[in-house]
Design a protein around this motif. Structure first.
Motif, short mmCIF file in Angstrom:
data_model
loop_
_atom_site.label_atom_id
_atom_site.label_comp_id
_atom_site.label_asym_id
_atom_site.label_seq_id
_atom_site.Cartn_x
_atom_site.Cartn_y
_atom_site.Cartn_z
N ARG A 1 -8.55 5.87 -10.46
CA ARG A 1 -7.32 5.90 -9.65
C ARG A 1 -7.37 4.79 -8.59
NH1 ARG A 1 -4.42 10.55 -10.07
NH2 ARG A 1 -3.74 10.65 -7.90
N VAL A 2 -6.33 3.95 -8.62
CA VAL A 2 -6.29 2.82 -7.69
C VAL A 2 -5.02 2.88 -6.84
CG1 VAL A 2 -6.21 0.30 -7.47
CG2 VAL A 2 -7.54 1.34 -9.30
N LEU A 3 -5.20 2.75 -5.54
CA LEU A 3 -4.05 2.64 -4.64
C LEU A 3 -3.81 1.15 -4.36
CD1 LEU A 3 -2.14 4.42 -2.72
CD2 LEU A 3 -3.72 3.75 -0.92
N VAL A 4 -2.63 0.66 -4.73
CA VAL A 4 -2.27 -0.72 -4.38
C VAL A 4 -1.42 -0.65 -3.12
CG1 VAL A 4 -1.05 -2.80 -5.10
CG2 VAL A 4 -2.41 -1.50 -6.76
N ALA A 5 -1.86 -1.36 -2.08
CA ALA A 5 -1.20 -1.16 -0.78
C ALA A 5 -0.83 -2.48 -0.11
CB ALA A 5 -2.13 -0.36 0.14
N LYS A 6 0.28 -2.46 0.60
CA LYS A 6 0.74 -3.60 1.40
C LYS A 6 0.63 -3.24 2.88
CE LYS A 6 2.75 -6.91 0.71
NZ LYS A 6 2.21 -8.30 0.72
N PRO A 7 -0.46 -3.61 3.53
CA PRO A 7 -0.58 -3.29 4.95
C PRO A 7 0.20 -4.26 5.83
CG PRO A 7 -2.53 -4.44 4.20
CD PRO A 7 -1.62 -4.32 3.00
N GLY A 8 0.65 -3.80 6.96
CA GLY A 8 1.29 -4.69 7.93
C GLY A 8 2.75 -4.98 7.62
N LEU A 9 3.26 -6.04 8.19
CA LEU A 9 4.70 -6.35 8.12
C LEU A 9 5.07 -7.25 6.95
CD1 LEU A 9 5.45 -6.94 11.92
CD2 LEU A 9 6.02 -4.94 10.53
N ASP A 10 4.09 -7.84 6.29
CA ASP A 10 4.34 -8.80 5.22
C ASP A 10 5.12 -8.16 4.07
OD1 ASP A 10 4.12 -10.99 3.48
OD2 ASP A 10 2.27 -10.20 2.65
N GLY A 11 6.17 -8.84 3.63
CA GLY A 11 6.99 -8.32 2.53
C GLY A 11 6.75 -8.99 1.19
N HIS A 12 5.84 -9.95 1.13
CA HIS A 12 5.60 -10.66 -0.13
C HIS A 12 4.87 -9.73 -1.10
CE1 HIS A 12 6.18 -13.95 2.78
NE2 HIS A 12 6.65 -14.63 1.75
N VAL B 1 -4.77 4.91 4.55
CA VAL B 1 -5.95 5.76 4.41
C VAL B 1 -5.55 7.20 4.09
CG1 VAL B 1 -7.90 6.72 5.70
CG2 VAL B 1 -7.42 4.27 5.79
N SER B 2 -4.49 7.68 4.72
CA SER B 2 -4.01 9.03 4.41
C SER B 2 -3.61 9.14 2.94
CB SER B 2 -2.80 9.40 5.27
OG SER B 2 -3.19 9.53 6.60
N ALA B 3 -2.88 8.13 2.46
CA ALA B 3 -2.45 8.15 1.06
C ALA B 3 -3.66 8.11 0.13
CB ALA B 3 -1.53 6.97 0.77
N ALA B 4 -4.66 7.32 0.49
CA ALA B 4 -5.85 7.19 -0.35
C ALA B 4 -6.57 8.53 -0.46
CB ALA B 4 -6.78 6.12 0.22
N ILE B 5 -6.68 9.24 0.65
CA ILE B 5 -7.39 10.52 0.65
C ILE B 5 -6.58 11.58 -0.08
CG2 ILE B 5 -8.15 12.38 2.17
CD1 ILE B 5 -9.04 10.07 4.13
N GLN B 6 -5.29 11.58 0.20
CA GLN B 6 -4.42 12.56 -0.43
C GLN B 6 -4.39 12.37 -1.95
OE1 GLN B 6 -0.78 12.49 1.70
NE2 GLN B 6 0.22 13.96 0.37
N GLU B 7 -4.38 11.13 -2.39
CA GLU B 7 -4.32 10.85 -3.83
C GLU B 7 -5.70 10.80 -4.46
OE1 GLU B 7 -1.68 10.59 -5.68
OE2 GLU B 7 -0.03 10.39 -4.24
N ASP B 8 -6.73 10.99 -3.67
CA ASP B 8 -8.11 11.01 -4.15
C ASP B 8 -8.42 9.77 -5.01
OD1 ASP B 8 -10.67 11.91 -4.56
OD2 ASP B 8 -10.12 13.16 -6.29
N VAL B 9 -8.17 8.61 -4.46
CA VAL B 9 -8.33 7.39 -5.26
C VAL B 9 -9.79 6.91 -5.24
CG1 VAL B 9 -5.96 6.63 -4.91
CG2 VAL B 9 -7.74 5.82 -3.35
N ASP B 10 -10.11 6.12 -6.27
CA ASP B 10 -11.45 5.54 -6.36
C ASP B 10 -11.51 4.17 -5.70
OD1 ASP B 10 -12.55 7.63 -8.24
OD2 ASP B 10 -10.86 6.88 -9.43
N ALA B 11 -10.36 3.52 -5.65
CA ALA B 11 -10.34 2.16 -5.10
C ALA B 11 -9.01 1.89 -4.43
CB ALA B 11 -10.57 1.14 -6.22
N ILE B 12 -9.03 0.97 -3.46
CA ILE B 12 -7.79 0.52 -2.79
C ILE B 12 -7.71 -0.99 -2.93
CG2 ILE B 12 -6.47 0.42 -0.64
CD1 ILE B 12 -8.08 2.75 0.43
N GLY B 13 -6.58 -1.48 -3.44
CA GLY B 13 -6.34 -2.92 -3.51
C GLY B 13 -5.35 -3.30 -2.43
N LEU B 14 -5.74 -4.19 -1.52
CA LEU B 14 -4.88 -4.58 -0.40
C LEU B 14 -4.33 -5.98 -0.64
CD1 LEU B 14 -7.28 -3.45 2.47
CD2 LEU B 14 -5.22 -2.25 1.68
N SER B 15 -3.07 -6.17 -0.34
CA SER B 15 -2.47 -7.50 -0.47
C SER B 15 -1.82 -7.90 0.84
CB SER B 15 -1.43 -7.49 -1.60
OG SER B 15 -0.62 -8.64 -1.51
N CYS B 16 -2.19 -9.06 1.36
CA CYS B 16 -1.61 -9.52 2.62
C CYS B 16 -1.49 -11.03 2.62
CB CYS B 16 -2.48 -9.06 3.79
SG CYS B 16 -1.85 -9.62 5.38
#
Lengths: 566, 135
Positions: free
Chosen positions: B8-19, B50-65
């Motif tokens: 299970r992978v959470l792909v996440a866009k942190p911050g204000l960036d919209g790209h 982090v809340s989403a990652a814990i709630q979804e019990d993911v194995d990895a988080i991919g961050l894009s910024c």
């Protein structure tokens, strides 16, 4: 015409003879490098183009003359023989003082117009002290929190002599008001102020995603600025209808053009609905396109764009002023075509893209710097990018004649094919109920996501060659020194400045101005009647901050949350 | 062997960036490679991610910024994962990230940074290997 038909027949016969006697034996000896040659957008390209590909071509109908409909050859009668394009380099980072220094440097280097890059908190309408601004202040552009920052940004720059382009969308009206207030302080009358607001909110929902409010009030703000500009600022472009970001998000060239034109149609229709005659604002609409790698496809895109827009303005919207028919455009080389690997190769890519823009007949151009996949450009990298334009302008001779590629069998065929495909997209968008409805339904968003994924797959399969990335991969990285920005220090300075400002301004006056703005924003049917712009100006002059003004709108209109489209 | 649980992978866009072009390409590529993918959408604070990652019990988080704010946002996410006892989640990232920032980010606990031009299969292989090692 009979002569023409006979001539075409003779060419077709000669082509067949060439194929059997010359081409086929050659192919037998050594086949071509690929079965199918395609543009970077996936458009199929034939081996050879001849007059037979343009059998029903009509010179005066399809090409005509520069400055005359259908504008294939350009929007002005003398094009670059009369005046070169505006070399307008997008710049901005850190605190307003730093960007002010960069602007003065660029003007001293021979740049002819300013173009402001704002940081993300500004683009999203947050002050530097907002929790969401953490880590972002001054990073990808300059931080502007209030009129006080705008005064520093343009300090010592005579605004009656330069034109300024501002890349700002959701809060465009507010930043424009700040700029106008600086002009007022410099004593520049409104009718002498020239420049452009990007202010194209639809492409934010489609591609760049810097939306704040829902679609309806977002469109209202755009129309409000168009109306205000039409009344008071005859030299200002209130909207720059932008395909750049649509392309960067992964669209094809045809999608870029089709969706941009469709966005433009939505603004025209909304403004006409608000009661303004199309010719009262048509001449002030401007465009902004990407210039990608595929040389001829890009040239064809610009030529087709002028034809499509001219026809729409004339035939669909009944514009009578010939200036309303002109698609005038800024262009920027494709950031997404640059590579982090072997970054010096980017100089070459940018030069070729810039040449395509000039052969495509653009009015203004930004060339990207070689280090932009890694950070904001250093002064040295930005200067090389500007020099690239100056070399094209002064050394290559491509500016000596108008539309030098005009009449090429290939370019004319491609221009026509691009135009036809754009019309078919526009019909589809009409069927969906127009662009605002299409955006609500996620149609352009989905088309772009699909195109971008397809492209990535062709790169990973090696079908699309990216030099230095999937072919010709050198063993060593070439180091480039990058611009470093210390956001903590800039953020501290900006936060401190906001606090000082709030301590010394007339807070009662600010509150009064914000209350007036709130009442206007909450008004039921105010499109075109009770404009927001004068009230925004009032708040700005009282030194209300960007975040305070946008906060009024956020409360009145709510915020848009995007359904995630994968 | 019994049916393996999908990674299970959470792909996440942190911050204000919209790209979001890169995030979406990565999300699709992981999905096509058989992963369970959750995409956060835009403008997520480190706390939300982090809340989403814990709630979804993911194995990895991919961050894009792509906005340049990675030096604050990425380490903050790892820090919050630690605070909530979820530091076994593999955090990787990509975007407009200069080489000289990568070492600092790795010291802060980001497992890997993929720079522009990385093939999606490289990221996929990386996550597959490192999540398995962890199990």
């Amino acid at each position: 015409m009979t002569d023409d038909r006979e001539e075409i027949k003779r060419i077709e016969e000669a082509a067949r003879a060439w194929e059997t006697e010359v081409l086929d034996p050659a192919l037998e000896r050594s086949p071509e490098r690929a079965r199918d040659f395609r543009t970077v957008s996936g458009h199929s390209i034939r081996r050879l183009y001849t007059p037979a590909d343009l059998a029903d071509f009509d010179y005066t109908r399809d090409l005509g003359f520069p400055g005359l409909s259908p504008f294939t050859r350009g929007v002005y009668p003398t094009m670059y023989r009369g005046r070169l394009w505006t070399m307008r380099m997008f710049a901005g980072h850190g605190a307003p003082e730093e960007t002010n220094r960069r602007f003065r440097y660029l003007l001293a280097q021979g740049q002819t117009g300013l173009s402001v890059a704002f940081d993300l908190p500004t683009l999203m309408g947050y002050d530097s002290d907002h929790p969401m601004s953490r880590g972002e202040v001054g990073k990808c552009g300059v931080a502007v929190d209030s009129l006080a920052d705008m005064e520093i940004l343009f300090d010592g720059i005579p605004l009656q002599d330069v034109t300024t382009s501002m890349t700002i969308n959701s809060p465009a009206a507010v930043l424009w008001a700040m700029y106008l207030a600086v002009c007022e302080k410099q004593g520049v009358p409104y009718d002498r102020i020239g420049g452009t607001l990007q202010n194209d909110i639809l492409k934010e929902f489609i591609a760049q995603k810097e939306y704040v409010f829902p679609l309806e009030p977002s469109m209202r703000l755009v129309v409000d600025t168009i109306l205000f500009g039409a009344r008071h600022l005859p030299r200002w472009h209130a909207v720059s209808i932008s395909g750049y970001h649509i392309r960067e998000a992964g669209s094809t060239a045809i999608q870029e053009l089709a969706f941009t034109v469709a966005d433009g149609m939505a603004y025209v229709e909304a403004t006409m609905k608000a009661g303004l005659d199309v010719d009262a604002f048509g001449p002030r609409l401007s465009f902004f396109f990407n210039v990608h790698n595929d040389f001829f496809e890009e040239i064809a895109k610009f030529r087709a764009a002028r034809r499509v827009w001219g026809k729409l303005m004339r035939e669909r919207y009944g514009a009578k002023d010939p200036r309303s028919w002109l698609l005038r455009t800024h262009a920027q080389t494709a950031g997404c075509a640059l590579t982090a690997q072997q970054p010096y190769n980017n100089v070459v890519r940018v030069a070729i893209q810039a040449l395509a823009a000039i052969l495509g007949g653009v009015q203004s151009l930004h060339t990207n710097a070689l280090d932009e996949t890694l950070a904001l450009p250093t002064q040295e990298a930005a200067t090389i990018a500007l020099r690239t334009q100056q070399i094209i302008a002064h050394e290559t001779g491509v500016t000596h004649t108008i539309d030098p590629v005009g009449g090429s069998y290939f370019v004319e065929s491609l221009t026509r094919e691009v135009e036809e495909e754009v019309w078919s997209y526009l019909h589809k968008i009409d069927d969906l109920g127009g662009m605002v409805r299409a955006v609500e339904q996620g149609f352009p968003q989905k088309e772009i996501v699909d195109a971008s994924y397809r492209y990535q797959q062709t790169v990973e399969a090696g079908e699309e060659v990216v030099v230095g990335v999937n072919r010709f991969v050198a063993g060593v990285a070439e180091p480039v020194s990058l611009l470093r920005i210390d956001p903590e220090q800039i953020a501290e300075q900006q936060v401190e400045r906001i606090h000082r400002l709030k301590g010394r301004r007339d807070n009662g006056g600010v509150q009064k101005a914000l209350d007036g703005l709130r009442r206007a924003a909450e008004g039921e049917d105010p499109w075109g009647q009770d404009l927001l712009m004068p009230r925004i100006l009032e708040a700005v002059r009282a030194y209300a901050t960007l975040g305070e003004i946008m906060g009024v709108f956020r409360e009145a209109w709510g915020e848009y949350v995007e359904p995630a489209i994968l | 062997m019994s049916e393996e649980r999908k990674i299970r992978v959470l792909v996440a866009k942190p911050g204000l960036d919209g790209h979001d072009r890169g995030a979406k390409v990565i999300a699709r590529a992981f999905r096509d490679a058989g992963f369970e993918v959750i995409y956060t959408g835009l403008r997520q604070t480190p706390e939300m991610i982090v809340s989403a990652a814990i709630q979804e019990d993911v194995d990895a988080i991919g961050l894009s910024c792509l906005s340049g704010a990675h030096m604050y946002l990425f380490p903050r996410i790892v820090e919050l994962l630690r605070e909530r006892g979820a530091d076994d989640v593999v955090v990787f990232g990509g975007g407009t990230i200069p080489d000289e920032d990568i070492a600092t980010l790795k010291e802060a606990g980001i497992a890997e940074i993929f720079t522009p031009g990385t093939s999606t299969s490289v990221a996929i292989d990386y996550v597959r290997t490192h999540v398995r090692q962890r199990a």
